[in-house]
Scaffold this motif. Structure first.
Motif, PDB file in Angstrom:
ATOM      1  N   UNK A 173     -86.025   3.593  42.177  1.00 26.23           N
ATOM      2  CA  UNK A 173     -85.663   2.371  42.940  1.00 26.23           C
ATOM      3  C   UNK A 173     -85.252   1.231  41.700  1.00 26.23           C
ATOM      4  N   UNK A 174     -86.017   1.323  40.741  1.00 26.18           N
ATOM      5  CA  UNK A 174     -85.652   0.218  39.758  1.00 26.18           C
ATOM      6  C   UNK A 174     -84.141   0.509  39.269  1.00 26.18           C
ATOM      7  N   UNK A 175     -83.724   1.668  39.183  1.00 26.85           N
ATOM      8  CA  UNK A 175     -82.549   1.840  38.569  1.00 26.85           C
ATOM      9  C   UNK A 175     -81.431   1.091  39.608  1.00 26.85           C
ATOM     10  N   UNK A 176     -81.912   1.584  40.938  1.00 25.50           N
ATOM     11  CA  UNK A 176     -80.857   1.002  41.848  1.00 25.50           C
ATOM     12  C   UNK A 176     -80.833  -0.645  42.007  1.00 25.50           C
ATOM     13  N   UNK A 177     -82.156  -1.172  41.656  1.00 27.30           N
ATOM     14  CA  UNK A 177     -82.148  -2.558  41.774  1.00 27.30           C
ATOM     15  C   UNK A 177     -81.078  -2.901  40.566  1.00 27.30           C
ATOM     16  N   UNK A 178     -81.115  -2.293  39.607  1.00 24.15           N
ATOM     17  CA  UNK A 178     -80.403  -2.797  38.257  1.00 24.15           C
ATOM     18  C   UNK A 178     -78.811  -2.990  38.821  1.00 24.15           C
ATOM     19  N   UNK A 179     -78.409  -2.222  39.683  1.00 32.33           N
ATOM     20  CA  UNK A 179     -77.119  -2.425  40.294  1.00 32.33           C
ATOM     21  C   UNK A 179     -76.927  -3.515  41.293  1.00 32.33           C
TER      22      UNK A 179
ATOM     23  N   UNK B 253     -76.448  -6.986  39.085  1.00 33.06           N
ATOM     24  CA  UNK B 253     -75.183  -7.263  38.756  1.00 33.06           C
ATOM     25  C   UNK B 253     -74.815  -7.566  37.495  1.00 33.06           C
ATOM     26  N   UNK B 254     -75.725  -7.254  36.476  1.00 37.42           N
ATOM     27  CA  UNK B 254     -75.610  -7.334  34.937  1.00 37.42           C
ATOM     28  C   UNK B 254     -74.652  -6.378  34.376  1.00 37.42           C
ATOM     29  N   UNK B 255     -74.239  -6.821  33.040  1.00 42.59           N
ATOM     30  CA  UNK B 255     -73.338  -5.875  32.732  1.00 42.59           C
ATOM     31  C   UNK B 255     -73.906  -4.713  31.858  1.00 42.59           C
ATOM     32  N   UNK B 256     -74.958  -4.371  32.152  1.00 44.50           N
ATOM     33  CA  UNK B 256     -75.808  -3.349  31.420  1.00 44.50           C
ATOM     34  C   UNK B 256     -75.209  -1.938  31.761  1.00 44.50           C
ATOM     35  N   UNK B 257     -74.737  -1.849  33.028  1.00 45.70           N
ATOM     36  CA  UNK B 257     -73.871  -0.828  33.509  1.00 45.70           C
ATOM     37  C   UNK B 257     -72.544  -0.974  33.509  1.00 45.70           C
ATOM     38  N   UNK B 258     -71.634   0.064  33.421  1.00 47.63           N
ATOM     39  CA  UNK B 258     -70.281  -0.051  33.252  1.00 47.63           C
ATOM     40  C   UNK B 258     -69.516  -0.434  34.822  1.00 47.63           C
TER      41      UNK B 258
END
Length: 90
Positions: free
Chosen positions: A54-60, A63-68
């Motif tokens: 759930x935490x990883x989904x919330x990172x999406x 909207x931060x640029x920690x993911x490509x």
């Protein structure tokens, strides 16, 4: 006040905030939130279906640029497959 005035003010006074809201990832996060709402599922349910915590989904959603951009687009593709009733996708 016009939007361009506010954009300029935010860019000058809060450059990190401006960078965040201008990033492609932020725009894609809004699509992820839209698809989540349309699904009617909770964060926990969607994360489980996507193979994420759930935490990883919330990172999406953040909207931060920690993911490509590609990672965001992959999640969007998976959410669209779920919307179409597909249970398996890559």
């Amino acid at each position: 006040m016009t939007k361009s005035f506010l954009d300029k003010l935010i860019k000058e006074k809060y450059p990190n905030l401006h960078k965040h809201y201008s990033a492609k990832q932020y725009q894609l996060s809004r699509k992820i939130i839209e698809l989540k709402i349309q699904s009617g599922l909770s964060v926990d349910e969607l994360a489980l279906k996507l193979g994420l915590s759930a935490d990883e989904f919330l990172t999406y959603e953040d909207g931060y640029d920690s993911k490509t951009v590609e990672e965001y687009e992959h999640i969007i593709k998976q959410l669209k497959h779920l919307q179409e009733g597909d249970d398996y996708y890559e």
